[in-house]
Design a protein around this motif. Structure first.
Motif, PDB file in Angstrom:
ATOM      1  N   ASP A   1       0.813  -1.212   0.000  1.00 20.00           N
ATOM      2  CA  ASP A   1       0.000   0.000   0.000  1.00 20.00           C
ATOM      3  C   ASP A   1       0.851   1.269   0.000  1.00 20.00           C
ATOM      4  N   ALA A   2       2.114   1.153   0.345  1.00 18.17           N
ATOM      5  CA  ALA A   2       3.014   2.297   0.333  1.00 18.17           C
ATOM      6  C   ALA A   2       4.447   1.785   0.269  1.00 18.17           C
ATOM      7  N   VAL A   3       5.307   2.613  -0.322  1.00 20.27           N
ATOM      8  CA  VAL A   3       6.733   2.292  -0.381  1.00 20.27           C
ATOM      9  C   VAL A   3       7.499   3.518   0.102  1.00 20.27           C
ATOM     10  N   PHE A   4       8.281   3.339   1.191  1.00 21.00           N
ATOM     11  CA  PHE A   4       9.083   4.409   1.764  1.00 21.00           C
ATOM     12  C   PHE A   4      10.562   4.080   1.587  1.00 21.00           C
ATOM     13  N   ILE A   5      11.324   5.073   1.134  1.00 27.71           N
ATOM     14  CA  ILE A   5      12.741   4.861   0.834  1.00 27.71           C
ATOM     15  C   ILE A   5      13.560   5.953   1.513  1.00 27.71           C
ATOM     16  N   ASP A   6      14.642   5.555   2.158  1.00 29.90           N
ATOM     17  CA  ASP A   6      15.541   6.516   2.811  1.00 29.90           C
ATOM     18  C   ASP A   6      16.077   7.498   1.775  1.00 29.90           C
ATOM     19  N   GLY A   7      15.883   8.798   2.048  1.00 27.00           N
ATOM     20  CA  GLY A   7      16.302   9.809   1.095  1.00 27.00           C
ATOM     21  C   GLY A   7      17.806   9.989   1.008  1.00 27.00           C
ATOM     22  N   GLY A   8      18.551   9.508   1.989  1.00 27.08           N
ATOM     23  CA  GLY A   8      19.988   9.711   1.991  1.00 27.08           C
ATOM     24  C   GLY A   8      20.666   9.208   0.740  1.00 27.08           C
ATOM     25  N   TYR A   9      20.352   7.964   0.346  1.00 30.84           N
ATOM     26  CA  TYR A   9      20.942   7.382  -0.857  1.00 30.84           C
ATOM     27  C   TYR A   9      19.864   6.780  -1.755  1.00 30.84           C
ATOM     28  N   GLY A  10      18.614   7.217  -1.565  1.00 30.40           N
ATOM     29  CA  GLY A  10      17.519   6.615  -2.321  1.00 30.40           C
ATOM     30  C   GLY A  10      16.891   7.499  -3.360  1.00 30.40           C
ATOM     31  N   THR A  11      17.447   8.714  -3.566  1.00 29.43           N
ATOM     32  CA  THR A  11      16.820   9.628  -4.525  1.00 29.43           C
ATOM     33  C   THR A  11      16.809   9.058  -5.940  1.00 29.43           C
ATOM     34  N   GLY A  12      17.894   8.393  -6.323  1.00 35.54           N
ATOM     35  CA  GLY A  12      17.958   7.811  -7.658  1.00 35.54           C
ATOM     36  C   GLY A  12      16.953   6.690  -7.834  1.00 35.54           C
ATOM     37  N   ILE A  13      16.761   5.891  -6.787  1.00 32.96           N
ATOM     38  CA  ILE A  13      15.799   4.784  -6.844  1.00 32.96           C
ATOM     39  C   ILE A  13      14.385   5.334  -7.028  1.00 32.96           C
TER      40      ILE A  13
ATOM     41  N   TRP B   1       6.371   6.175  -5.041  1.00 34.19           N
ATOM     42  CA  TRP B   1       7.206   5.911  -3.885  1.00 34.19           C
ATOM     43  C   TRP B   1       7.546   7.234  -3.202  1.00 34.19           C
ATOM     44  N   ARG B   2       7.807   7.156  -1.905  1.00 34.92           N
ATOM     45  CA  ARG B   2       8.024   8.384  -1.145  1.00 34.92           C
ATOM     46  C   ARG B   2       9.391   8.370  -0.459  1.00 34.92           C
ATOM     47  N   LEU B   3      10.123   9.448  -0.642  1.00 33.15           N
ATOM     48  CA  LEU B   3      11.405   9.602   0.047  1.00 33.15           C
ATOM     49  C   LEU B   3      11.180  10.007   1.497  1.00 33.15           C
ATOM     50  N   VAL B   4      12.028   9.494   2.371  1.00 26.40           N
ATOM     51  CA  VAL B   4      11.984   9.852   3.788  1.00 26.40           C
ATOM     52  C   VAL B   4      13.367  10.370   4.177  1.00 26.40           C
ATOM     53  N   TRP B   5      13.415  11.588   4.683  1.00 23.39           N
ATOM     54  CA  TRP B   5      14.689  12.188   5.066  1.00 23.39           C
ATOM     55  C   TRP B   5      14.870  12.033   6.572  1.00 23.39           C
ATOM     56  N   PHE B   6      15.819  11.199   6.954  1.00 24.74           N
ATOM     57  CA  PHE B   6      16.039  10.913   8.379  1.00 24.74           C
ATOM     58  C   PHE B   6      16.403  12.175   9.159  1.00 24.74           C
ATOM     59  N   GLY B   7      17.081  13.100   8.521  1.00 27.87           N
ATOM     60  CA  GLY B   7      17.474  14.335   9.194  1.00 27.87           C
ATOM     61  C   GLY B   7      16.429  15.428   9.103  1.00 27.87           C
ATOM     62  N   GLY B   8      15.286  15.115   8.501  1.00 34.75           N
ATOM     63  CA  GLY B   8      14.241  16.111   8.344  1.00 34.75           C
ATOM     64  C   GLY B   8      13.524  16.430   9.644  1.00 34.75           C
ATOM     65  N   ALA B   9      12.591  17.382   9.557  1.00 36.24           N
ATOM     66  CA  ALA B   9      11.863  17.832  10.744  1.00 36.24           C
ATOM     67  C   ALA B   9      10.943  16.738  11.257  1.00 36.24           C
ATOM     68  N   SER B  10      10.792  16.704  12.567  1.00 30.32           N
ATOM     69  CA  SER B  10       9.927  15.720  13.219  1.00 30.32           C
ATOM     70  C   SER B  10       8.572  16.343  13.522  1.00 30.32           C
ATOM     71  N   THR B  11       7.517  15.558  13.411  1.00 32.41           N
ATOM     72  CA  THR B  11       6.193  16.026  13.824  1.00 32.41           C
ATOM     73  C   THR B  11       5.993  15.871  15.321  1.00 32.41           C
ATOM     74  N   ASP B  12       6.930  15.189  15.969  1.00 26.62           N
ATOM     75  CA  ASP B  12       6.897  15.009  17.425  1.00 26.62           C
ATOM     76  C   ASP B  12       7.860  16.025  18.045  1.00 26.62           C
ATOM     77  N   THR B  13       7.347  16.931  18.846  1.00 27.83           N
ATOM     78  CA  THR B  13       8.192  17.983  19.421  1.00 27.83           C
ATOM     79  C   THR B  13       9.220  17.442  20.401  1.00 27.83           C
TER      80      THR B  13
END
Length: 533
Positions: A373-385, A396-408
């Protein structure tokens, strides 16, 4: 001590007899019957009868020394051909006498193996100088071979060497700072014993072990590690529970079973903290904690996740989330995982692969196979994929580990995902019970203290400095918590399946790339068709 030539010959004969019998050496070399300061523990059977002496080491130490003698005899070093290293470790509670055991081992090796080279270290300079080296010095002065040694005790110059061969027959103390690791390199004794002793080994940097292992290639090498089991990751923990444990002779000692410990104080600790508390496990029972001080996910939670029995069909109602954590460096692995509800499994791994088309093809096939139902890929080395996937019509959706958190309460997206993963494990999450790499990945990362109280996990680079692998499998699981996912309708699934039936993603990608190249040269296939018509 002044010895005649005959006395010296008798002494040497007895030391030769102690070569493979360290307990015999300890009972022979020290004045148990005449020195009141040594008469703290009464020997138990069968050791009392064996040595005809009332006082001596505690039972656990006698057993350790006998095991050490068995290890020596099993190797049968002939003074020429190198043998496999003797590697022994003790994890224990407080106050059992590990520093004293260290002193006995040093004196035994030095007195029975001319030409030996040794290095002793501890977790802090204070521990090394005031406890470990102080014990070695004190026992060496009480030894029947005390006249053989010159001993210095000043900080920065802690050394025990033979009075006539100081450069060829010695043991020295070294601090365990990681930047001092090269001091542990280059130690060899081809015709004798090269040995290392680590006191309070849990807190000694793994880099020191890596360098010290180079001194185990010649002669009759030995390596000893002692300490309280304060951390359940790292080199000392691996000696007991990791891949290298099969090469080590290990034992865990409960302080309550040792004669010299303060039983009243130990009982208070048990009463105050509880028998199963991490404090009592480490300080009394000599077993590794469920959750070390900086450890983010507790070992107890991961143990439960491994043992749970779940049926995957229980979670048909839940969305299927496919994740991909690409490899960062050459020794990392690319991991593709799938989570549905409380169940997670690793579907595919491979060494680092920079061929984004190849990886995207694998993801396409797995997405279709599992109706994800969804595909999440680490943005660090996954942009080409993701770029390839977009060309193939994938969302597919990139996920940036260093990005902003929705949890304060979390510093970044990585901390947020790991927090959600930790909660998932506590709430009943299930991982494969034979995935030992995922198990280690989950329990090894530690938190970084912050003044604002936000959760921050140590970086992958910091983990590698501790000689740990990049936690790619755990990151693949964490990625499944990046964003909320809803289960797609059966109509949407049927439409996608019909679209993809007979679809070759590599061929489609090649056609798209060819079209882009043609357009970049000014070629418009539609205009050409119109003009031709």
């Amino acid at each position: 001590m002044i010895l005649t030539a005959a006395d010296h010959e008798l002494l040497v004969d007895e030391l030769v007899a102690c070569y493979a019998d360290p307990l015999r050496f300890v009972m022979f070399a020290f004045p148990w019957s005449t020195d009141p300061s040594l008469q703290l523990i009464k020997l138990e059977s069968p050791y009392r009868e064996r040595f005809g002496c009332e006082y001596g080491p505690d039972v656990w130490a006698c057993e350790f020394l006998d095991d050490l003698g068995d290890e020596v005899r099993a190797r049968g070093f002939d003074g020429i051909h190198a043998v496999q290293p003797i590697q022994m470790a003790v994890a224990s509670g407080h106050g059992i006498g590990k520093s004293t055991l260290t002193a006995w081992i040093v004196n035994w090796i030095m007195s029975t193996r001319p030409g030996s080279h040794g290095t002793v270290t501890a977790n802090t300079n204070e521990q090394l100088s005031t406890k470990t080296w102080a014990a070695i010095s004190n026992w060496a002065k009480k030894s029947i071979t005390s006249h053989w040694w010159k001993i210095s005790t000043g900080r920065g110059s802690m050394r025990m060497s033979h009075v006539e061969m100081p450069d060829d027959w010695f043991c020295s103390a070294q601090t365990c700072r990681e930047e001092n690791s090269e001091s542990f390199a280059g130690q060899h004794a081809a015709t004798a014993t090269s040995f290392y002793i680590f006191d309070e080994a849990s807190a000694i940097p793994d880099k020191i072990s890596e360098v010290a292992s180079g001194g185990l290639a010649t002669g009759e090498p030995m390596w000893f590690k002692f300490g309280n089991p304060t951390r359940n990751s790292g080199d000392f923990a691996d000696v007991f529970n990791g891949n290298i444990s099969k090469r080590w002779n290990t034992r865990q000692i409960d302080s309550r079973d040792v004669a010299i410990t303060n039983k009243v104080e130990l009982a208070k600790w048990v009463e105050d903290y509880g028998i199963d508390s991490d404090f009592v496990k480490v300080r009394v029972r000599g077993i590794f904690p469920s959750h070390s001080i900086k450890q983010f996910i507790s070992t107890a939670d991961v143990d439960l996740a491994k043992r749970r029995q779940l049926r995957t069909e229980q979670y048909d109602f839940a969305p299927k989330i496919l994740t991909c954590d690409p490899a960062w460096e050459g020794d990392d692995e690319l991991v593709i995982g799938l989570r549905q509800g409380l169940y997670f499994t690793v579907l595919h791994t491979m060494p680092r692969n920079d061929n984004d088309v190849h990886v995207a093809n694998i993801l396409c096939n797995l997405e279709d196979q599992h109706n994800a139902d969804a595909v999440f890929i680490d943005g660090g080395y996954g942009t080409g994929i993701v770029s390839v996937g977009k060309t193939l019509g994938r969302q597919w959706r990139l996920v940036w580990f260093g990005g902003a958190s929705t949890d304060t309460g979390c510093l970044n997206k990585r901390a947020e995902m790991w927090k959600l993963m930790r909660d998932w494990l506590k709430d009943g999450g299930k991982i494969e019970d034979n995935d030992h790499e995922l198990y280690r990945n989950l329990i090894q990362p530690e938190t970084v203290p912050r003044m604002d109280g936000k959760i921050q996990l140590e970086s992958k680079q910091d983990m590698k400095r501790r000689k740990l692998h990049s936690p790619n499998r755990a990151d693949a699981l964490a990625l499944s918590f990046a964003y909320p996912v809803h289960k797609k309708s059966s109509m949407h699934r049927g439409h996608r399946d019909e679209q993809m039936r007979g679809h070759d993603p590599i061929a489609a990608f090649d056609r798209t790339q060819q079209s882009k190249q043609q357009q970049s040269r000014g070629y418009d296939p539609h205009n050409f068709f119109d003009r031709g018509r």
